[in-house]
Design a protein around this motif. Structure first.
Motif, PDB file in Angstrom:
ATOM      1  N   ASN A 133       0.860  -1.286   0.056  1.00  0.00           N
ATOM      2  CA  ASN A 133       0.029   0.039   0.072  1.00  0.00           C
ATOM      3  C   ASN A 133       0.895   1.174   0.091  1.00  0.00           C
ATOM      4  O   ASN A 133       0.624   2.255   0.604  1.00  0.00           O
ATOM      5  CB  ASN A 133      -0.942   0.045   1.115  1.00  0.00           C
ATOM      6  N   CYS A 134       1.864   1.357  -0.840  1.00  0.00           N
ATOM      7  CA  CYS A 134       2.877   2.442  -0.910  1.00  0.00           C
ATOM      8  C   CYS A 134       3.429   2.473  -2.215  1.00  0.00           C
ATOM      9  O   CYS A 134       3.444   1.444  -2.835  1.00  0.00           O
ATOM     10  CB  CYS A 134       3.554   2.612   0.105  1.00  0.00           C
ATOM     11  N   LYS A 135       3.899   3.565  -2.704  1.00  0.00           N
ATOM     12  CA  LYS A 135       4.749   3.642  -3.831  1.00  0.00           C
ATOM     13  C   LYS A 135       6.383   3.548  -3.159  1.00  0.00           C
ATOM     14  O   LYS A 135       6.807   4.206  -2.599  1.00  0.00           O
ATOM     15  CB  LYS A 135       4.522   4.844  -4.756  1.00  0.00           C
ATOM     16  N   ILE A 136       7.073   2.671  -4.221  1.00  0.00           N
ATOM     17  CA  ILE A 136       8.581   2.485  -3.803  1.00  0.00           C
ATOM     18  C   ILE A 136       9.289   2.946  -4.870  1.00  0.00           C
ATOM     19  O   ILE A 136       8.924   2.278  -6.287  1.00  0.00           O
ATOM     20  CB  ILE A 136       8.756   1.107  -3.299  1.00  0.00           C
ATOM     21  N   TYR A 137      10.244   3.574  -5.020  1.00  0.00           N
ATOM     22  CA  TYR A 137      11.282   4.109  -6.151  1.00  0.00           C
ATOM     23  C   TYR A 137      12.598   3.692  -5.732  1.00  0.00           C
ATOM     24  O   TYR A 137      13.098   3.958  -4.558  1.00  0.00           O
ATOM     25  CB  TYR A 137      11.057   5.507  -6.294  1.00  0.00           C
ATOM     26  N   GLN A 138      13.281   2.877  -6.705  1.00  0.00           N
ATOM     27  CA  GLN A 138      14.440   2.655  -6.298  1.00  0.00           C
ATOM     28  C   GLN A 138      15.668   3.801  -7.164  1.00  0.00           C
ATOM     29  O   GLN A 138      15.696   4.115  -8.172  1.00  0.00           O
ATOM     30  CB  GLN A 138      14.915   1.152  -7.072  1.00  0.00           C
ATOM     31  N   VAL A 139      16.047   4.704  -6.289  1.00  0.00           N
ATOM     32  CA  VAL A 139      16.797   5.605  -6.732  1.00  0.00           C
ATOM     33  C   VAL A 139      18.193   5.836  -5.753  1.00  0.00           C
ATOM     34  O   VAL A 139      18.110   5.617  -4.542  1.00  0.00           O
ATOM     35  CB  VAL A 139      15.975   7.133  -6.192  1.00  0.00           C
TER      36      VAL A 139
END
Length: 82
Positions: free
Chosen positions: A45-51
């Motif tokens: 239930n969240c947005k995950i960005y690989q940065v």
């Protein structure tokens, strides 16, 4: 762009402390976005960005696209295993 009052960006949210805090915020009905070095599939239930936050170019690129956070929390760290 108007900021959502319940939106939160968690830097280092795929690590132990950051993921615990992310799960807490999700339970409290925050709109959670996570930036981390790895994709962690057990946070729902969240947005995950690989940065890679050590790259100024990557950070600028991310914030040009997404910049409507009411809160930004930093759980990043640096570990040298050499």
């Amino acid at each position: 762009m108007k900021k959502k009052t319940n939106s939160i960006l968690i830097l280092g949210g795929t690590g132990y402390l950051g993921s615990q805090f992310a799960n807490y915020c999700i339970k409290k009905k925050f709109d959670v976005t996570i930036i981390g070095l790895k994709k962690k599939n057990n946070i729902k239930n969240c947005k995950i960005y690989q940065v890679d936050l050590t790259s100024e170019k990557n950070v600028k690129k991310f914030f040009l696209i997404k910049n409507d956070f009411a809160y930004i929390i930093n759980f990043t760290g640096y570990v040298d295993h050499s």
